[in-house]
Scaffold this motif. Structure first.
Motif, PDB file in Angstrom:
ATOM      1  N   LEU A   1       0.836  -1.209   0.000  1.00  0.00           N
ATOM      2  CA  LEU A   1       0.000   0.000   0.000  1.00  0.00           C
ATOM      3  C   LEU A   1       0.863   1.249   0.000  1.00  0.00           C
ATOM      4  N   GLU A   2       1.896   1.242   0.819  1.00  0.00           N
ATOM      5  CA  GLU A   2       2.810   2.378   0.886  1.00  0.00           C
ATOM      6  C   GLU A   2       3.583   2.536  -0.425  1.00  0.00           C
ATOM      7  N   THR A   3       3.961   1.437  -1.033  1.00  0.00           N
ATOM      8  CA  THR A   3       4.650   1.480  -2.328  1.00  0.00           C
ATOM      9  C   THR A   3       3.762   2.144  -3.379  1.00  0.00           C
ATOM     10  N   ALA A   4       2.499   1.746  -3.426  1.00  0.00           N
ATOM     11  CA  ALA A   4       1.564   2.355  -4.382  1.00  0.00           C
ATOM     12  C   ALA A   4       1.435   3.857  -4.132  1.00  0.00           C
ATOM     13  N   ALA A   5       1.365   4.250  -2.872  1.00  0.00           N
ATOM     14  CA  ALA A   5       1.242   5.672  -2.533  1.00  0.00           C
ATOM     15  C   ALA A   5       2.487   6.446  -2.939  1.00  0.00           C
ATOM     16  N   ARG A   6       3.661   5.876  -2.729  1.00  0.00           N
ATOM     17  CA  ARG A   6       4.899   6.570  -3.101  1.00  0.00           C
ATOM     18  C   ARG A   6       5.087   6.644  -4.609  1.00  0.00           C
ATOM     19  N   LEU A   7       4.708   5.615  -5.315  1.00  0.00           N
ATOM     20  CA  LEU A   7       4.784   5.676  -6.776  1.00  0.00           C
ATOM     21  C   LEU A   7       3.900   6.801  -7.301  1.00  0.00           C
ATOM     22  N   GLN A   8       2.738   6.967  -6.680  1.00  0.00           N
ATOM     23  CA  GLN A   8       1.832   8.017  -7.118  1.00  0.00           C
ATOM     24  C   GLN A   8       2.366   9.398  -6.738  1.00  0.00           C
ATOM     25  N   SER A   9       2.813   9.561  -5.501  1.00  0.00           N
ATOM     26  CA  SER A   9       3.232  10.892  -5.067  1.00  0.00           C
ATOM     27  C   SER A   9       4.558  11.327  -5.669  1.00  0.00           C
ATOM     28  N   ARG A  10       5.487  10.412  -5.838  1.00  0.00           N
ATOM     29  CA  ARG A  10       6.812  10.773  -6.350  1.00  0.00           C
ATOM     30  C   ARG A  10       6.922  10.767  -7.864  1.00  0.00           C
ATOM     31  N   HIS A  11       6.207   9.849  -8.484  1.00  0.00           N
ATOM     32  CA  HIS A  11       6.416   9.625  -9.909  1.00  0.00           C
ATOM     33  C   HIS A  11       5.162   9.823 -10.750  1.00  0.00           C
ATOM     34  N   GLY A  12       4.049  10.148 -10.110  1.00  0.00           N
ATOM     35  CA  GLY A  12       2.822  10.365 -10.860  1.00  0.00           C
ATOM     36  C   GLY A  12       2.252   9.106 -11.472  1.00  0.00           C
ATOM     37  N   VAL A  13       2.570   7.966 -10.902  1.00  0.00           N
ATOM     38  CA  VAL A  13       2.129   6.678 -11.427  1.00  0.00           C
ATOM     39  C   VAL A  13       1.070   6.114 -10.494  1.00  0.00           C
ATOM     40  N   SER A  14      -0.110   5.868 -11.042  1.00  0.00           N
ATOM     41  CA  SER A  14      -1.200   5.327 -10.239  1.00  0.00           C
ATOM     42  C   SER A  14      -1.346   3.832 -10.505  1.00  0.00           C
ATOM     43  N   VAL A  15      -1.036   3.038  -9.479  1.00  0.00           N
ATOM     44  CA  VAL A  15      -1.207   1.584  -9.560  1.00  0.00           C
ATOM     45  C   VAL A  15      -2.159   1.202  -8.439  1.00  0.00           C
ATOM     46  N   GLN A  16      -3.283   0.620  -8.795  1.00  0.00           N
ATOM     47  CA  GLN A  16      -4.261   0.206  -7.789  1.00  0.00           C
ATOM     48  C   GLN A  16      -3.637  -0.844  -6.868  1.00  0.00           C
ATOM     49  N   ASP A  17      -4.005  -0.780  -5.598  1.00  0.00           N
ATOM     50  CA  ASP A  17      -3.439  -1.680  -4.595  1.00  0.00           C
ATOM     51  C   ASP A  17      -3.654  -3.146  -4.948  1.00  0.00           C
ATOM     52  N   ASP A  18      -4.851  -3.487  -5.415  1.00  0.00           N
ATOM     53  CA  ASP A  18      -5.131  -4.878  -5.750  1.00  0.00           C
ATOM     54  C   ASP A  18      -4.334  -5.341  -6.963  1.00  0.00           C
ATOM     55  N   VAL A  19      -4.114  -4.439  -7.910  1.00  0.00           N
ATOM     56  CA  VAL A  19      -3.297  -4.765  -9.085  1.00  0.00           C
ATOM     57  C   VAL A  19      -1.857  -5.003  -8.657  1.00  0.00           C
ATOM     58  N   LEU A  20      -1.359  -4.165  -7.780  1.00  0.00           N
ATOM     59  CA  LEU A  20       0.008  -4.308  -7.288  1.00  0.00           C
ATOM     60  C   LEU A  20       0.208  -5.676  -6.649  1.00  0.00           C
ATOM     61  N   ALA A  21      -0.720  -6.088  -5.825  1.00  0.00           N
ATOM     62  CA  ALA A  21      -0.614  -7.393  -5.165  1.00  0.00           C
ATOM     63  C   ALA A  21      -0.678  -8.536  -6.177  1.00  0.00           C
ATOM     64  N   GLU A  22      -1.529  -8.401  -7.192  1.00  0.00           N
ATOM     65  CA  GLU A  22      -1.658  -9.443  -8.211  1.00  0.00           C
ATOM     66  C   GLU A  22      -0.413  -9.570  -9.069  1.00  0.00           C
ATOM     67  N   LEU A  23       0.285  -8.459  -9.283  1.00  0.00           N
ATOM     68  CA  LEU A  23       1.489  -8.501 -10.121  1.00  0.00           C
ATOM     69  C   LEU A  23       2.540  -9.411  -9.508  1.00  0.00           C
ATOM     70  N   GLY A  24       2.693  -9.355  -8.197  1.00  0.00           N
ATOM     71  CA  GLY A  24       3.469 -10.354  -7.480  1.00  0.00           C
ATOM     72  C   GLY A  24       4.964 -10.202  -7.387  1.00  0.00           C
ATOM     73  N   SER A  25       5.611  -9.459  -8.286  1.00  0.00           N
ATOM     74  CA  SER A  25       7.072  -9.342  -8.233  1.00  0.00           C
ATOM     75  C   SER A  25       7.511  -7.979  -8.734  1.00  0.00           C
ATOM     76  N   PRO A  26       8.703  -7.545  -8.370  1.00  0.00           N
ATOM     77  CA  PRO A  26       9.205  -6.267  -8.871  1.00  0.00           C
ATOM     78  C   PRO A  26       9.241  -6.190 -10.397  1.00  0.00           C
ATOM     79  N   ARG A  27       9.655  -7.264 -11.062  1.00  0.00           N
ATOM     80  CA  ARG A  27       9.712  -7.248 -12.531  1.00  0.00           C
ATOM     81  C   ARG A  27       8.323  -7.041 -13.128  1.00  0.00           C
ATOM     82  N   ALA A  28       7.335  -7.769 -12.618  1.00  0.00           N
ATOM     83  CA  ALA A  28       5.975  -7.624 -13.130  1.00  0.00           C
ATOM     84  C   ALA A  28       5.451  -6.211 -12.898  1.00  0.00           C
ATOM     85  N   LEU A  29       5.758  -5.630 -11.737  1.00  0.00           N
ATOM     86  CA  LEU A  29       5.330  -4.268 -11.446  1.00  0.00           C
ATOM     87  C   LEU A  29       6.005  -3.279 -12.386  1.00  0.00           C
ATOM     88  N   LEU A  30       7.306  -3.423 -12.579  1.00  0.00           N
ATOM     89  CA  LEU A  30       8.032  -2.515 -13.458  1.00  0.00           C
ATOM     90  C   LEU A  30       7.512  -2.612 -14.892  1.00  0.00           C
TER      91      LEU A  30
END
Length: 97
Positions: free
Chosen positions: A54-83
């Protein structure tokens, strides 16, 4: 540092930057023996619980303007998938900060 281009809306975020954000949010990550393994380790194996994600999603949005939904982030499962997910986003999916 993350770059966004004005014309295409392309988002550039490196694996090192992403791992730094994950470390800030989760505290000390449980890193594998070799750095090459980090991108494919599950968030769980790295020690990222749901609060850290949850904090990662918030920081991506505040620092980089990237909005990733919390449930999507969890489903992605790994740093590579998120990137890969972030790099595949179009400008319309970015938020203005």
């Amino acid at each position: 540092m993350t770059e966004t281009t004005g014309t295409t809306g392309e988002i550039r975020l490196t694996m090192e930057e992403l791992v730094a954000i994950l470390t800030e949010c989760a505290g000390d990550l449980e890193l594998p023996d070799t750095p090459e393994e980090i991108p494919d380790c599950s968030f769980e194996k790295l020690g990222c619980d749901s609060l850290a994600l949850l904090e990662t999603a918030a920081r991506l949005q505040s620092r980089h303007g990237v909005s990733v939904q919390d449930d999507v982030l969890a489903e992605l499962g790994s740093p590579r998938a998120l990137l890969e997910h972030i790099q595949g986003m179009e400008g319309a999916q970015r938020v203005t900060v």
